[in-house]
Scaffold this motif. Structure first.
Motif, PDB file in Angstrom:
ATOM      1  N   THR A 214     142.456  60.783  68.788  1.00  0.00           N
ATOM      2  CA  THR A 214     141.886  62.226  68.679  1.00  0.00           C
ATOM      3  C   THR A 214     141.605  62.335  67.094  1.00  0.00           C
ATOM      4  O   THR A 214     142.190  62.090  66.197  1.00  0.00           O
ATOM      5  CB  THR A 214     143.136  63.198  68.830  1.00  0.00           C
TER       6      THR A 214
ATOM      7  N   LYS B 224     135.015  70.217  74.336  1.00  0.00           N
ATOM      8  CA  LYS B 224     136.611  69.965  74.174  1.00  0.00           C
ATOM      9  C   LYS B 224     136.999  71.057  75.284  1.00  0.00           C
ATOM     10  O   LYS B 224     137.922  70.657  75.961  1.00  0.00           O
ATOM     11  CB  LYS B 224     137.108  70.349  72.747  1.00  0.00           C
ATOM     12  N   GLU B 225     136.667  72.265  75.186  1.00  0.00           N
ATOM     13  CA  GLU B 225     136.974  73.338  75.908  1.00  0.00           C
ATOM     14  C   GLU B 225     136.847  73.031  77.479  1.00  0.00           C
ATOM     15  O   GLU B 225     137.712  72.968  78.210  1.00  0.00           O
ATOM     16  CB  GLU B 225     136.619  74.654  75.579  1.00  0.00           C
TER      17      GLU B 225
ATOM     18  N   HIS C  79     139.134  70.028  78.534  1.00  0.00           N
ATOM     19  CA  HIS C  79     140.455  70.417  78.790  1.00  0.00           C
ATOM     20  C   HIS C  79     140.885  71.361  80.321  1.00  0.00           C
ATOM     21  O   HIS C  79     141.501  71.124  80.922  1.00  0.00           O
ATOM     22  CB  HIS C  79     141.039  71.069  77.720  1.00  0.00           C
ATOM     23  N   ASP C  80     139.588  72.188  80.650  1.00  0.00           N
ATOM     24  CA  ASP C  80     139.534  73.019  81.689  1.00  0.00           C
ATOM     25  C   ASP C  80     139.558  72.030  82.920  1.00  0.00           C
ATOM     26  O   ASP C  80     140.279  72.179  83.900  1.00  0.00           O
ATOM     27  CB  ASP C  80     138.411  73.762  81.725  1.00  0.00           C
TER      28      ASP C  80
ATOM     29  N   PHE D 124     140.553  68.882  83.190  1.00  0.00           N
ATOM     30  CA  PHE D 124     142.055  68.440  83.165  1.00  0.00           C
ATOM     31  C   PHE D 124     143.014  69.404  83.816  1.00  0.00           C
ATOM     32  O   PHE D 124     143.606  69.039  84.679  1.00  0.00           O
ATOM     33  CB  PHE D 124     142.699  67.863  81.653  1.00  0.00           C
ATOM     34  N   ASP D 125     142.757  70.447  83.252  1.00  0.00           N
ATOM     35  CA  ASP D 125     143.881  71.720  83.971  1.00  0.00           C
ATOM     36  C   ASP D 125     143.565  72.027  85.415  1.00  0.00           C
ATOM     37  O   ASP D 125     144.476  71.961  86.259  1.00  0.00           O
ATOM     38  CB  ASP D 125     143.804  73.012  83.156  1.00  0.00           C
TER      39      ASP D 125
ATOM     40  N   THR E 232     133.891  65.418  72.355  1.00  0.00           N
ATOM     41  CA  THR E 232     134.952  66.390  72.547  1.00  0.00           C
ATOM     42  C   THR E 232     136.013  66.291  71.653  1.00  0.00           C
ATOM     43  O   THR E 232     136.867  66.919  71.669  1.00  0.00           O
ATOM     44  CB  THR E 232     135.617  65.983  74.072  1.00  0.00           C
TER      45      THR E 232
ATOM     46  N   MET F 136     138.299  64.195  71.767  1.00  0.00           N
ATOM     47  CA  MET F 136     139.619  63.727  72.474  1.00  0.00           C
ATOM     48  C   MET F 136     139.945  62.283  72.562  1.00  0.00           C
ATOM     49  O   MET F 136     138.794  61.420  72.170  1.00  0.00           O
ATOM     50  CB  MET F 136     139.470  64.236  73.975  1.00  0.00           C
TER      51      MET F 136
ATOM     52  N   ARG G  42     143.872  64.127  76.743  1.00  0.00           N
ATOM     53  CA  ARG G  42     144.000  65.418  76.341  1.00  0.00           C
ATOM     54  C   ARG G  42     144.261  65.308  74.756  1.00  0.00           C
ATOM     55  O   ARG G  42     144.631  64.307  74.185  1.00  0.00           O
ATOM     56  CB  ARG G  42     144.921  66.489  76.693  1.00  0.00           C
ATOM     57  N   ASP G  43     143.670  66.333  73.846  1.00  0.00           N
ATOM     58  CA  ASP G  43     144.068  66.309  72.577  1.00  0.00           C
ATOM     59  C   ASP G  43     145.358  65.468  72.260  1.00  0.00           C
ATOM     60  O   ASP G  43     146.451  66.542  72.798  1.00  0.00           O
ATOM     61  CB  ASP G  43     143.730  67.554  71.699  1.00  0.00           C
TER      62      ASP G  43
END
Length: 604
Positions: A314, A507-508, A511-512, A514-515, A543, A545, A572-573
């Motif tokens: 990261t 990055k956002e 992560h979205d 991943f979620d 990203t 990441m 993820r980060d």
């Protein structure tokens, strides 16, 4: 993982021999033990210090014959490995396997950090001997044409070796003698990509314009390695100023001259870049571990080509202070190793908050005690692994066969592998460019002001271009970078710059994703064999990441035979632990890596 040498008989003599092992893995009084928290090495601990040492063996031996009805059972039952409710010599033998100790013959080719520590702990070898062996291998192999096939050439993976490496190794041996194994890196020889500052070797960036750049201090990450007792053995060659994937350098050569770096599996091909020397030296067993840097693929590309593990952390986990920059919006440093174990051990020494690199403040509270705690062969069981079909090289039969085998292996280990349809904006994440053009001059000038040795006369790109002391076929590239204005830099990398905003958006978005899909990792081929594929390398840097590449497949025949292609785990980060665990489980279940046959053991 290699089994440790242990009891092979049940007689009193064998038991006495085991108990006579010195407690080499124990720390000095009042100090914390060396952290190696892989479950294999901690799960049979009896004493509660999270390692198996002679103290554990003595307790098990004293309780031989104990049963589940014995008063001491609760304190020793963890040692009942076969689960029969009775402590026997068979259990004692099983516990002894978990010591970092091996009194068998030591072979440096393919030796892991664990192999080195186990052999040094047993007194079979020493850091001085290992360091000298690597120096001998560098001398015998690195600048000599070993490959006699058409197009064969020398590796040229090492730019310089340290004149004080053997002194550092002797100090590591003295520390082991007095205090035990204080670190899993104690006495382990390491090479650094030659853009990391070192006080005892010049830092050239691969450019003959900076042959005399003796910096006063080490880079932050190098300080971490030295604090852990590692031996800084050499500076590895690189694509000049970390420019790209071909790995050509001019350091210590006459004006206008430059040299390519070769892959030890097939020397007619590049080792990849820009950390090509780091990869070639590790793959050919010229060093134990190497550090590289990665802006747009410069750790993962050469790791993939050369059947290695490569970690791009990261952005913010490892400090860039004291490293010659390429583009600080995306630069990060990490290890290239022959195994995931070695990568995890390395990472423990490379983290830390550094006031000279403010982005490292983001890691506060997110760094585990040891990344080795994640090294569990069962890590894939229950994991959710995503992939995006457009990131697969569908027409490449070698890589697709490797991909199919990889998916099957992950599923066999209990993972759920999920096809992901990404949002439309995913394309923009992959297509965002590198900062290496618009940021290089700005970031390089900051390095020059802070670190460049005063004896160096060439102190700008303008100065360099007035000479032939660089890779001259890149003259127009350097001219273009030199012409970037501060206004252009700010529009790109300033607080509201287009690149800055796109990296944050990427990055956002990831992560979205991943979620939404409850992912532990997103996976894809890092490269094809001796070539990049599409924009796969851009996902991690675009990203910020972390990602880990691990050997996935090897070309078996044809002109690219021996070259590798890695499977990349994106996380993820600050989830390096998670993806190292997944990569470890994959590595253990597939065992893809091979040894370069041209660079075997030296003859006595």
């Amino acid at each position: 993982m290699k089994s440790r040498r242990t009891l092979t008989a049940v007689g009193a003599g064998a038991l006495a021999a085991t108990l006579a092992m010195p407690a080499v893995a124990s720390a000095a009084p009042g100090e914390a033990p060396a952290a190696f928290l892989s479950p294999y090495y901690t799960e049979l601990d009896v004493t509660g210090d999270r390692q198996v040492s002679t103290a554990d063996l003595e307790i098990v031996a004293a309780n031989l014959g104990a049963t589940s009805d014995s008063p001491s059972w609760d304190s020793v039952s963890v040692a009942n490995v076969d689960g029969d409710g009775v402590l026997t010599v068979t259990d004692l033998a099983a516990v002894s396997q978990r010591m970092i100790y091996d009194d068998g013959e030591f072979e440096i080719v393919e030796a892991s950090v664990l192999d080195m520590q186990a052999a040094m702990n047993a007194g079979v070898t020493s850091s001085v001997e290992i360091t000298q062996e690597y120096l001998d291998r560098i001398s015998a192999y690195d600048t000599v044409t070993i490959d006699t096939a058409d197009g064969g050439r020398p590796l040229h993976s090492i730019i310089s070796t340290s004149s004080v490496a053997l002194d550092a190794a002797a100090q590591a041996d003295a520390t082991r003698e007095s205090d035990g194994m204080t670190s899993m890196l104690l006495g382990v020889p390491i090479a650094l990509k030659d853009n990391y500052n070192t006080s005892d070797m010049p830092t050239t960036g691969g450019c003959s314009c900076w042959d005399d750049n003796w910096t006063e201090d080490d880079a932050f990450m190098v300080e971490g390695l030295r604090d852990a007792g590692a031996v800084i053995l050499a500076k590895a060659s690189l694509d000049e100023f970390a420019y790209g994937f071909s790995s050509v350098f001019s350091a210590y050569q006459e004006p206008g001259e430059f040299t390519p770096i070769a892959s030890p599996y097939n020397t007619s091909f590049t080792a990849g870049g820009s950390s090509g020397g780091s990869a070639a030296s590790v793959a050919a067993n010229l060093v134990g571990i190497a550090l590289g840097t990665d802006t747009g693929g410069s750790i993962r590309v050469p790791a993939s080509y050369n059947q290695l593990v490569g970690v791009r952390p990261t952005v913010g986990l490892s400090s860039r202070d004291g490293i010659i920059p390429l583009a600080l919006t995306q630069d990060t440093g990490g290890p290239l190793t022959r195994s995931v174990v070695d990568a995890a051990v390395s990472m423990d020494a490379l983290t830390g908050i550094d006031e000279n690199d403010p982005v490292t403040a983001n890691q506060e509270g997110l760094v585990p005690e040891s990344y080795t705690a994640y090294l569990d062969e069962g890590a894939l069981d229950g994991a959710r692994i995503g992939y995006v079909p457009s990131m697969l090289p569908s027409s490449n039969t070698t890589v697709m066969a490797g991909w199919d085998s990889a998916v099957a292996a992950m599923e066999a280990e209990g993972a759920t592998v999920i096809e992901i349809t990404p949002p439309e904006a995913f394309t923009a994440v992959l297509e965002e460019g590198s900062g290496s053009t618009n940021e290089f001059k700005h970031d390089l000038n900051e390095y020059i002001e802070a670190y460049l040795a005063p004896e160096v006369e060439i102190r700008s790109l303008t100065d360099m271009l007035a000479t032939d002391n660089y890779v001259t076929f890149r003259e127009r590239v350097y001219e273009g970078r030199n012409n970037v204005t501060d206004e252009t830099y700010q529009e790109w990398a300033g607080p509201e710059g287009s690149h800055t905003l796109q990296l944050a958006a990427g990055k956002e978005l990831l992560h979205d994703m991943f979620d939404e899909h409850d992912l532990d990792s997103l996976v894809y081929p890092s490269t094809v064999v001796y070539g990049t594929y599409s924009r796969n390398m851009r996902l991690s840097p675009n990203t910020g990441m972390p990602s880990v590449t691990v050997p996935m497949t090897v070309e078996a025949e044809g002109d690219r035979a021996g070259g590798g292609a890695g499977l990349e785990f994106l996380g993820r980060d600050f989830a390096e632990g998670t993806i190292l665990g997944l990569a470890y489980a994959f590595e253990q279940s597939t065992a893809v890596r091979t040894t370069p046959t041209l660079y075997g053991p030296l003859e006595d």
